[in-house]
Write a protein that holds these residues in place. Sequence first.
Motif, short mmCIF file in Angstrom:
data_model
loop_
_atom_site.label_atom_id
_atom_site.label_comp_id
_atom_site.label_asym_id
_atom_site.label_seq_id
_atom_site.Cartn_x
_atom_site.Cartn_y
_atom_site.Cartn_z
N MET A 22 0.84 -1.19 0.00
CA MET A 22 0.00 0.00 0.00
C MET A 22 0.88 1.25 0.00
N MET A 23 0.58 2.17 -0.87
CA MET A 23 1.34 3.42 -0.96
C MET A 23 1.01 4.29 0.26
N ARG A 24 2.06 4.79 0.90
CA ARG A 24 1.92 5.68 2.07
C ARG A 24 2.50 7.04 1.70
N THR A 25 2.01 8.09 2.35
CA THR A 25 2.52 9.44 2.16
C THR A 25 3.20 9.88 3.45
N TYR A 26 4.43 10.39 3.31
CA TYR A 26 5.21 10.85 4.45
C TYR A 26 5.62 12.30 4.23
N VAL A 27 5.81 13.02 5.33
CA VAL A 27 6.42 14.35 5.27
C VAL A 27 7.73 14.28 6.03
N ARG A 28 8.72 15.00 5.50
CA ARG A 28 9.99 15.13 6.22
C ARG A 28 9.94 16.43 6.98
N ILE A 29 10.32 16.36 8.25
CA ILE A 29 10.25 17.52 9.15
C ILE A 29 11.66 17.95 9.51
N TRP A 30 11.89 19.25 9.39
CA TRP A 30 13.18 19.84 9.76
C TRP A 30 12.92 21.22 10.33
N ASN A 31 13.50 21.51 11.48
CA ASN A 31 13.34 22.81 12.14
C ASN A 31 11.87 23.21 12.32
N GLY A 32 11.03 22.24 12.65
CA GLY A 32 9.64 22.54 12.93
C GLY A 32 8.79 22.83 11.72
N ARG A 33 9.26 22.42 10.54
CA ARG A 33 8.51 22.66 9.30
C ARG A 33 8.50 21.41 8.43
N VAL A 34 7.45 21.29 7.65
CA VAL A 34 7.40 20.27 6.61
C VAL A 34 8.27 20.77 5.46
N VAL A 35 9.28 19.98 5.09
CA VAL A 35 10.20 20.41 4.03
C VAL A 35 10.11 19.51 2.80
N GLU A 36 9.38 18.39 2.91
CA GLU A 36 9.30 17.49 1.77
C GLU A 36 8.15 16.51 1.97
N LEU A 37 7.48 16.17 0.88
CA LEU A 37 6.50 15.09 0.86
C LEU A 37 7.07 13.95 0.04
N PHE A 38 6.75 12.71 0.45
CA PHE A 38 7.30 11.54 -0.23
C PHE A 38 6.30 10.40 -0.15
N GLU A 39 6.04 9.76 -1.29
CA GLU A 39 5.14 8.60 -1.33
C GLU A 39 5.94 7.35 -1.64
N THR A 40 5.64 6.27 -0.93
CA THR A 40 6.32 5.00 -1.17
C THR A 40 5.48 3.86 -0.61
N ASP A 41 5.70 2.68 -1.15
CA ASP A 41 5.11 1.48 -0.56
C ASP A 41 6.20 0.66 0.14
N LEU A 42 7.39 1.23 0.23
CA LEU A 42 8.52 0.57 0.90
C LEU A 42 8.64 1.06 2.34
N ASP A 43 9.47 0.41 3.13
CA ASP A 43 9.72 0.80 4.52
C ASP A 43 10.56 2.07 4.54
N ILE A 44 9.98 3.17 4.97
CA ILE A 44 10.64 4.48 4.96
C ILE A 44 11.94 4.46 5.78
#
Length: 64
Positions: free
Chosen positions: A1-23
């Motif tokens: 199943m495809m999941r959506t993740y956000v990368r957080i840096w310095n209290g902000r969302v800096v990137e969105l990433f979708e994958t069905d692999l183990d992040i």
Amino acid sequence: MMRTYVRIWNGRVVELFETDLDITKLFHPDLVWKDVTEMEPLPLEGWLVVGDTFAPDPELPISD
């Protein structure tokens, strides 16, 4: 199943990433990723993060 993740840096969302692999196997462990697949609305780049709460930055312009 495809999941959506956000990368957080310095209290902000800096990137969105979708994958069905183990992040945790894809990136260096120092990078902070949060699964937001079930969130409505989906956080966007530039949003502020406090704990588990995401909110648009009131200083950023709103784009369509």
